[in-house]
Design a protein around this motif. Structure first.
Motif, PDB file in Angstrom:
ATOM      1  N   GLY A  28       0.816  -1.204   0.000  1.00 39.68           N
ATOM      2  CA  GLY A  28       0.000   0.000   0.000  1.00 39.68           C
ATOM      3  C   GLY A  28       0.851   1.256   0.000  1.00 39.68           C
ATOM      4  O   GLY A  28       0.484   2.277  -0.603  1.00 39.68           O
ATOM      5  N   ARG A  54      -7.227   5.634  -0.140  1.00 37.46           N
ATOM      6  CA  ARG A  54      -7.727   4.360   0.380  1.00 37.46           C
ATOM      7  C   ARG A  54      -6.688   3.256   0.197  1.00 37.46           C
ATOM      8  O   ARG A  54      -6.420   2.481   1.124  1.00 37.46           O
ATOM      9  CB  ARG A  54      -9.020   3.982  -0.339  1.00 37.46           C
ATOM     10  N   LEU A  55      -6.094   3.186  -0.990  1.00 34.80           N
ATOM     11  CA  LEU A  55      -5.119   2.135  -1.271  1.00 34.80           C
ATOM     12  C   LEU A  55      -3.889   2.255  -0.375  1.00 34.80           C
ATOM     13  O   LEU A  55      -3.323   1.249   0.057  1.00 34.80           O
ATOM     14  CB  LEU A  55      -4.693   2.189  -2.744  1.00 34.80           C
ATOM     15  N   LYS A  57      -3.614   3.057   2.578  1.00 31.97           N
ATOM     16  CA  LYS A  57      -3.849   2.583   3.949  1.00 31.97           C
ATOM     17  C   LYS A  57      -3.915   1.063   4.036  1.00 31.97           C
ATOM     18  O   LYS A  57      -3.967   0.507   5.133  1.00 31.97           O
ATOM     19  CB  LYS A  57      -5.146   3.193   4.485  1.00 31.97           C
ATOM     20  N   CYS A  58      -3.926   0.392   2.884  1.00 33.72           N
ATOM     21  CA  CYS A  58      -3.977  -1.078   2.853  1.00 33.72           C
ATOM     22  C   CYS A  58      -2.572  -1.650   3.043  1.00 33.72           C
ATOM     23  O   CYS A  58      -1.582  -1.043   2.630  1.00 33.72           O
ATOM     24  CB  CYS A  58      -4.545  -1.563   1.518  1.00 33.72           C
ATOM     25  N   ASP A  59      -2.500  -2.814   3.646  1.00 36.05           N
ATOM     26  CA  ASP A  59      -1.197  -3.484   3.762  1.00 36.05           C
ATOM     27  C   ASP A  59      -0.670  -3.860   2.388  1.00 36.05           C
ATOM     28  O   ASP A  59       0.503  -3.642   2.074  1.00 36.05           O
ATOM     29  CB  ASP A  59      -1.323  -4.741   4.636  1.00 36.05           C
ATOM     30  N   VAL A  61      -2.002  -4.222  -2.010  1.00 36.64           N
ATOM     31  CA  VAL A  61      -2.963  -3.844  -3.040  1.00 36.64           C
ATOM     32  C   VAL A  61      -2.777  -4.796  -4.213  1.00 36.64           C
ATOM     33  O   VAL A  61      -1.642  -5.142  -4.572  1.00 36.64           O
ATOM     34  CB  VAL A  61      -2.706  -2.384  -3.489  1.00 36.64           C
TER      35      VAL A  61
END
Length: 356
Positions: A28, A54-55, A57-59, A61
C-alpha cells in the motif's frame, strides 16, 4: 432473443496468467508514489486522490487495482515515459519491506539475491528470477500480461533502479534494462534516467548489473534517512551489548539479514557465520549472552523502534521480525512489553517516517 456464448476453454498457460493476476500484490505504501507524482505536478483529480488515499492505507494492493490507478493518472499526460516520472520519485518511505531488506544487505549482490529468495514470504508469489555469472547479475520477471502490464513494469523498474542507486551509490552499475513496452518514438528520457542500453518489448523485463561492482562493499554517501535507520538498527543491538568486537559485529550483521527471512535459528545463524552451533554458543557465553535471550531482546528492541517510526504497517513489522503471522507478533510483543503493538504505537513518540 439473445444467445449466450459458451465460456471459453482456458489453456493451462492462460490459467497460469490469471492466477498470477490474482495473487501478485504491491505494498500500500508503494501507491503513494502516484499520489506524490500528482502533487508534484499540481494535478487535481479528486476521484483518483480518494482512491489512492484508500489504497495507501492497505497493507497490500492487488496488481489490478494498482494498474487501474496508473491508467487513470496517465490520462493527465501524453508522455510515453509517464511511468518513469512516477517511479523515479521512490524513497525508503515508498518501498517498505523491500527497503529494509536492502538496508540489511552487505552488498548489492546480497540485496538482489535476498529479494529473490524472500519474494514469496513478503509478496505471496515466487515470480522473480535471479541469475548471475562471472560478469553480471540479473533480476527479471516474466511478462505475462503484455501491454496491460507496461505501466506497471515501467514504474516498478524505475523505482527499483532509483532506490538501489540511493542505497548503493558507488556499486550499482547498470549494464542494461529491459522493459515490456514497445519501442517509443522518443527514447531520450529512458536513456537519460537509466544511463545504459535499453531493450524494449522484452518478455522478461528487469535489470542487469556489473557483478564485480555488486560484490564490493558500499562506500558512497547515503541519504540521511537510510543512515538514520541503520543507526537505529545498530543501536537496537548495542542496547543489548554495548561492546563492539569483530565477533559481535558479524553477529549483528548476520541477525539483521536472517531475522526478516525467518531463518534466525541457532543452527542457521551458526551456519551463516561459518561455525558450529556449539562454537556459537561458546562464543556468546564468553560475552555472557545466551542465543535465545539475545534474539528475543533484539526483536523486541527492533519492534519498538519500527513502531515508533510510523513508516511500516504492523503486518510489515511482524514479517521483518521473522513472524509468519501478525497474531504471533502480537502475542510475542505483549509478552516482551506487556502491551500490544497497537497500544504501544499510539502511546510512543513518533521518531519520523522512513521517507528519504
Amino acid at each position: 432473443m439473445l444467445k449466450t456464448r459458451p465460456p471459453p476453454v482456458l489453456t493451462n498457460h492462460a490459467k497460469f496468467f490469471i492466477i498470477l493476476l490474482v495473487i501478485i500484490r504491491v505494498s500500500g505504501q508503494f501507491t503513494r508514489l502516484l499520489s506524490d507524482w500528482l502533487d508534484r505536478n499540481r494535478i487535481v483529480d479528486p476521484v483518483l486522490h480518494d482512491r489512492l488515499a484508500r489504497l495507501s492505507k492497505c497493507d497490500t494492493v492487488t496488481a489490478e487495482e494498482w494498474r487501474e490507478a496508473l491508467t487513470l493518472a496517465s490520462r493527465h499526460t501524453g508522455d510515453s515515459h509517464f511511468g518513469l516520472q512516477v517511479g523515479m520519485g521512490a524513497t525508503l518511505g515508498h518501498v517498505g519491506i523491500l527497503g529494509y531488506l536492502v538496508l540489511n544487505s552487505a552488498t548489492l549482490f546480497d540485496a538482489l539475491h535476498t529479494y529473490q529468495i524472500s519474494e514469496r514470504r513478503f509478496y505471496g508469489v515466487n515470480f522473480c528470477i535471479f541469475d548471475s555469472d562471472e560478469n553480471q547479475v540479473s533480476l527479471t520477471w516474466p511478462n505475462t500480461l503484455g501491454e496491460e502490464n507496461d505501466l506497471f513494469v515501467q514504474v516498478s523498474l524505475a523505482a527499483l533502479v532509483g532506490f538501489l542507486r540511493q542505497c548503493f551509490p558507488t556499486t550499482f552499475a547498470l549494464i542494461s534494462v529491459a522493459l515490456s513496452e514497445t519501442h517509443p518514438e522518443y527514447c531520450a528520457p529512458y536513456e537519460q534516467y537509466f544511463g545504459c542500453p535499453i531493450e524494449f518489448g522484452s518478455d522478461y523485463p528487469g535489470i542487469r548489473v556489473n557483478r564485480s561492482c555488486a560484490n564490493q562493499s558500499e562506500t558512497g554517501q547515503l541519504p540521511r534517512a537510510i543512515y538514520s535507520l541503520r543507526d537505529q538498527q545498530a543501536q537496537a543491538f548495542s542496547d543489548l551489548r554495548s561492546e563492539r568486537t569483530p565477533f559481535l559485529q558479524k553477529l549483528q550483521e548476520t541477525l539483521m539479514q536472517l531475522i526478516p527471512l525467518g531463518q534466525a535459528s541457532l543452527g542457521q545463524v551458526a551456519d551463516a557465520m561459518d561455525m558450529s552451533p556449539r562454537t556459537l554458543q561458546r562464543r556468546l557465553g564468553d560475552h555472557h549472552l545466551s542465543f535465545q535471550s539475545l534474539l528475543d531482546g533484539l526483536r523486541e528492541n527492533l519492534g519498538c523502534r519500527y513502531l515508533q517510526r510510523r513508516g511500516l504497517s504492523q503486518v510489515d513489522i511482524a514479517l521483518l521480525l521473522g513472524f509468519s503471522e501478525q497474531s504471533a507478533f502480537n502475542r510475542a510483543f505483549k509478552n516482551w512489553t506487556g502491551s500490544t503493538p497497537g497500544v504501544y504505537q499510539n502511546s510512543a513518540p513518533n521518531t519520523g517516517t522512513t521517507k528519504v
